[in-house]
Design an enzyme around this catalytic site. Structure first.
Site, mmCIF file in Angstrom:
data_model
loop_
_atom_site.group_PDB
_atom_site.id
_atom_site.type_symbol
_atom_site.label_atom_id
_atom_site.label_comp_id
_atom_site.label_asym_id
_atom_site.label_seq_id
_atom_site.Cartn_x
_atom_site.Cartn_y
_atom_site.Cartn_z
ATOM 1 N N ASP A 72 0.821 -1.209 0.000
ATOM 2 C CA ASP A 72 0.000 0.000 0.000
ATOM 3 C C ASP A 72 0.852 1.255 0.000
ATOM 4 O OD1 ASP A 72 0.805 -0.614 2.712
ATOM 5 O OD2 ASP A 72 -0.651 0.875 3.416
ATOM 6 N N GLU A 164 0.144 -1.321 5.612
ATOM 7 C CA GLU A 164 1.224 -0.907 6.527
ATOM 8 C C GLU A 164 1.141 0.572 6.840
ATOM 9 O OE1 GLU A 164 5.329 0.599 7.588
ATOM 10 O OE2 GLU A 164 3.967 1.179 5.960
#
Length: 395
Positions: A72, A164
């Site tokens: 991400d 994350e």
């Protein structure tokens, strides 16, 4: 290729992963790992990608080593329709587009890349080198080892995580699918950085309840939540904001405000490497809201504090061979390493606390989370060499 995938996570989402678009890259990575020849490749129901590269013949008894990176990108700046551009940097400022430029006066470290190839943005989005540079390096290291069977190596466990950037990367990490008992996140910045201590982190949400009365009749009645929010922010230590701190210095960081007369919301993150100072920072916020409630009435200010992760150092110190091995791998490939504290966190911070010691390695990227983000191609290639060195058969 990876940065063209739109994988921004969403901290307001309750789904796992927080955005379905992360699974699109996850599926592509799973297919790529399987095509390369990794085993037990899976994109699981939570959006995590797992794979295992078996040990070379004769190396089966060596302990496995893991590599982890996240898919991400940070939600603060758009990660949609990223248009990366490669250029040979010859010095001076780099015009990005959209009126933006990487200027040497703002980023003096830029000049150390003269003569090298850089990947930059078009000035409208972040790049996504955090952490798709790490993903690319891990995949490239596996590809190299599979193409060069003469380079003997231990078993390698690979995991690419979602979410994350919003602190949820390890939430659904499946240790049963990750045979390594020690690992590295490949999620750092400038080449040569090795990190095994990070901030203790918490998130704070403040809701402010106002009383809205027609301004013509407001005397001694109105409590303007927008002004109360401004007062709350003004009482935070001005010198302890990110723009005024470095190294081991902690901070309070206001990252969201919304206000009208009736209600206001202020979100903060709290960071400090020292655990006692971290706890003191949280206590300061409790005392501040108590004080303001004493001034404006009980319940005017509501504070919700939630710890995010803790400093991994105490969990890494019993496993300092991981640090020694990484230092040796950097030096073996002509990179002078340096250990620095992470002024942030990684999946490895929480994973270390959950039993998987996991220091962090550089990727060769800089200026993460914004339009000035860039990555150095030569440094990314060097990191592939470092990863290969880490898993070669020698102890």
């Amino acid at each position: 290729k990876y940065v063209t995938y739109y994988t921004t996570s969403d901290e307001d989402s309750e789904t796992v992963p927080s955005t379905a678009r992360q699974r699109v890259l996850g599926q592509a990575l799973a297919e790529e790992l399987a095509a390369l020849g990794l085993q037990n490749v899976e994109l699981d129901g939570f959006g995590y990608v797992y794979g295992v590269l078996p040990a070379s013949p004769g190396c089966e008894d060596l302990p496995a080593l893991g590599f982890i990176a996240h898919m991400d990108t940070a939600p603060g700046v758009s990660g949609e329709n990223v248009k990366p551009r490669c250029l040979r940097y010859e010095g001076g400022d780099i015009e990005l587009g959209n009126g933006e430029a990487l200027r040497v006066k703002d980023f003096p470290n830029l000049e150390k890349y003269i003569g090298q190839e850089l990947i930059v943005t078009d000035g409208t989005t972040l790049l996504g080198a955090d952490d798709k540079a790490g993903v690319a390096e891990i995949v490239s290291a596996c590809a190299y080892l599979l193409a060069h069977p003469e380079v003997t190596h231990r078993q390698i466990a690979v995991c690419f995580t979602p979410d994350e950037e919003i602190g949820r990367g390890p939430d659904h990490f499946d240790f049963a699918k990750f045979p390594a008992k020690q690992a590295y996140t490949v999620d750092g910045g400038e080449i040569g950085e090795l990190e095994y201590e990070n901030f203790n982190a918490a998130a704070a949400k403040v809701r402010i309840h106002g009383v809205n009365i027609h301004p013509g009749e407001a005397k001694n009645k109105m409590k303007n939540a927008a002004l109360l929010a401004a007062e709350f922010v003004s009482l935070l230590p001005a010198a302890e904001a990110p723009a005024h701190t470095e190294g081991y210095e902690g901070f309070y960081h206001v990252n969201y405000c919304q206000a009208v007369e009736e209600n206001a919301y202020v979100n903060l993150i709290i960071r400090d490497h020292d655990r006692a100072k971290f706890e003191s920072r949280k206590e300061f916020l409790r005392n501040l809201t108590d004080y303001l409630n004493g001034v404006y009435g009980a319940g005017t200010f509501e504070l919700v504090l939630k710890d995010s992760y803790y400093n991994m150092r105490e969990k890494i110190e019993p496993h300092m061979h991981l640090i020694d091995r990484a230092l040796a791998a950097f030096r073996a490939k002509g990179v002078e390493p340096r250990t620095v504290p992470i002024r942030g966190g990684t999946d490895g911070a929480r994973l270390s606390w959950e039993g998987l010691p996991c220091p962090n390695l550089s990727t060769g990227g800089e200026n993460f989370h914004g339009v000035y983000e860039f990555a150095c191609v030569e440094d990314m290639k060097k990191m592939v060499e470092v990863l290969v060195e880490l898993v070669t058969a020698h102890e």
